[in-house]
Scaffold this motif. Structure first.
Motif, PDB file in Angstrom:
ATOM      1  N   LEU A  48       0.834  -1.208   0.000  1.00  0.00           N
ATOM      2  CA  LEU A  48       0.000   0.000   0.000  1.00  0.00           C
ATOM      3  C   LEU A  48       0.867   1.256   0.000  1.00  0.00           C
ATOM      4  O   LEU A  48       0.596   2.197  -0.739  1.00  0.00           O
ATOM      5  N   ALA A  49       1.920   1.239   0.811  1.00  0.00           N
ATOM      6  CA  ALA A  49       2.796   2.408   0.893  1.00  0.00           C
ATOM      7  C   ALA A  49       3.463   2.651  -0.462  1.00  0.00           C
ATOM      8  O   ALA A  49       3.570   3.791  -0.915  1.00  0.00           O
ATOM      9  N   LYS A  50       3.868   1.575  -1.124  1.00  0.00           N
ATOM     10  CA  LYS A  50       4.534   1.699  -2.427  1.00  0.00           C
ATOM     11  C   LYS A  50       3.548   2.238  -3.479  1.00  0.00           C
ATOM     12  O   LYS A  50       3.867   3.132  -4.248  1.00  0.00           O
ATOM     13  N   ALA A  51       2.338   1.682  -3.480  1.00  0.00           N
ATOM     14  CA  ALA A  51       1.343   2.098  -4.478  1.00  0.00           C
ATOM     15  C   ALA A  51       0.896   3.537  -4.245  1.00  0.00           C
ATOM     16  O   ALA A  51       0.535   4.250  -5.182  1.00  0.00           O
ATOM     17  N   LEU A  57      -5.284   1.228  -4.432  1.00  0.00           N
ATOM     18  CA  LEU A  57      -5.849  -0.121  -4.456  1.00  0.00           C
ATOM     19  C   LEU A  57      -6.068  -0.605  -5.893  1.00  0.00           C
ATOM     20  O   LEU A  57      -5.804  -1.766  -6.213  1.00  0.00           O
ATOM     21  N   CYS A  58      -6.516   0.291  -6.780  1.00  0.00           N
ATOM     22  CA  CYS A  58      -6.649  -0.077  -8.195  1.00  0.00           C
ATOM     23  C   CYS A  58      -5.293  -0.526  -8.742  1.00  0.00           C
ATOM     24  O   CYS A  58      -5.201  -1.495  -9.483  1.00  0.00           O
ATOM     25  N   ARG A  59      -4.246   0.193  -8.344  1.00  0.00           N
ATOM     26  CA  ARG A  59      -2.905  -0.149  -8.832  1.00  0.00           C
ATOM     27  C   ARG A  59      -2.481  -1.535  -8.351  1.00  0.00           C
ATOM     28  O   ARG A  59      -2.002  -2.352  -9.131  1.00  0.00           O
ATOM     29  N   PRO A  77     -15.432   4.070  -6.295  1.00  0.00           N
ATOM     30  CA  PRO A  77     -15.933   2.711  -6.034  1.00  0.00           C
ATOM     31  C   PRO A  77     -15.230   2.044  -4.848  1.00  0.00           C
ATOM     32  O   PRO A  77     -15.881   1.403  -4.029  1.00  0.00           O
ATOM     33  N   HIS A  78     -13.914   2.238  -4.714  1.00  0.00           N
ATOM     34  CA  HIS A  78     -13.212   1.598  -3.598  1.00  0.00           C
ATOM     35  C   HIS A  78     -13.524   2.256  -2.261  1.00  0.00           C
ATOM     36  O   HIS A  78     -13.649   1.576  -1.247  1.00  0.00           O
TER      37      HIS A  78
END
Ligand SMILES: [Zn+2]
Ligand SMILES: [Zn+2]
Length: 224
Positions: free
Chosen positions: A12-15, A23-25, A145-146
């Motif tokens: 999560l931190a990287k994205a 989250l999509c990534r 959406p997320h």
């Protein structure tokens, strides 16, 4: 923090350092790896072939990349199962109604749940949680959406009492401010698009002149 949570945290931190919904990534990267893995390692796996066949193959979205895969044999083996079933339905003039769901879509939902419940449980004061908050609030945040799914999370998935009451306040404030600011920028864009306001429009930042793209992506989700 348990080991699997550490992985969630790092991913999560990287994205969050990259543009768009983190989250999509993660889901897009993982879905790609999942298909790759399935095609190369599990094509001989009966369990996977049965699930794939039951679903009538991957959905239209997830089968897009198949013709570009390196391993034609794997695509052929999986595809043959589906073509056999198709031909048999054609011959009987029967509607095509596979009962299962696309295995990649199922995997995508599993990842979504995993990360949303991780985010919802990140309201504590450990160094990792603080760091996550810092990088996350500097990111573009979740798409609509997320964020919607995060709020809707059922009590079964996200713990007792429903998710609404346990959504960490930082997460709620950050997203709601972000969506409100997107709304204001969109309204401004619409207002200044009117005839006679070209000069004011030209003074908008490049980001604000292209806010409609940002809006479309945020509402749709799914990444670039
Ligand atoms: Zn998203
Ligand atoms: Zn799919």
């Amino acid at each position: 923090m348990p080991v699997d949570k550490h992985i969630n945290f790092f991913e999560l931190a990287k994205a969050a350092e990259k543009p768009g919904c983190p989250l999509c990534r993660i889901i897009n990267d993982r879905a790609e790896r999942y298909i790759d893995n399935m095609l190369f390692e599990h094509v001989a796996d009966r369990g996977f072939r049965a699930i794939h066949r039951e679903a009538g193959g991957f959905c239209a979205f997830h089968s897009k990349g198949l013709s570009a895969f390196r391993d034609g044999l794997a695509v052929a083996i999986l595809g043959r199962d589906i073509l056999e079933d198709r031909i048999s339905a054609f011959e009987k003039n029967k509607a095509w109604n596979p009962k299962g769901r696309c295995p990649v879509c199922l995997e995508k939902e599993r990842i979504e749940e995993e990360y949303l419940s991780f985010l919802v449980s990140s309201g504590g004061e450990s160094p990792e949680e603080k760091e996550l908050r810092e990088v996350f609030t500097a990111s573009d945040g979740l798409c609509a959406p997320h964020y919607g799914r995060l709020l809707e999370g059922s009590p079964r998935k996200f713990g007792r009492g429903g998710n609404r009451s346990i959504t960490p306040i930082w997460l709620k404030q950050f997203h709601e401010n972000k969506f409100r600011s997107l709304l204001e920028r969109t309204s401004r864009f619409i207002e200044l698009s009117a005839y006679g306001r070209q000069e004011e429009f030209a003074k908008l930042s490049e980001e604000d002149q292209l806010v409609w793209k940002e809006l479309a992506l945020s509402l749709r989700g799914g990444g670039e």
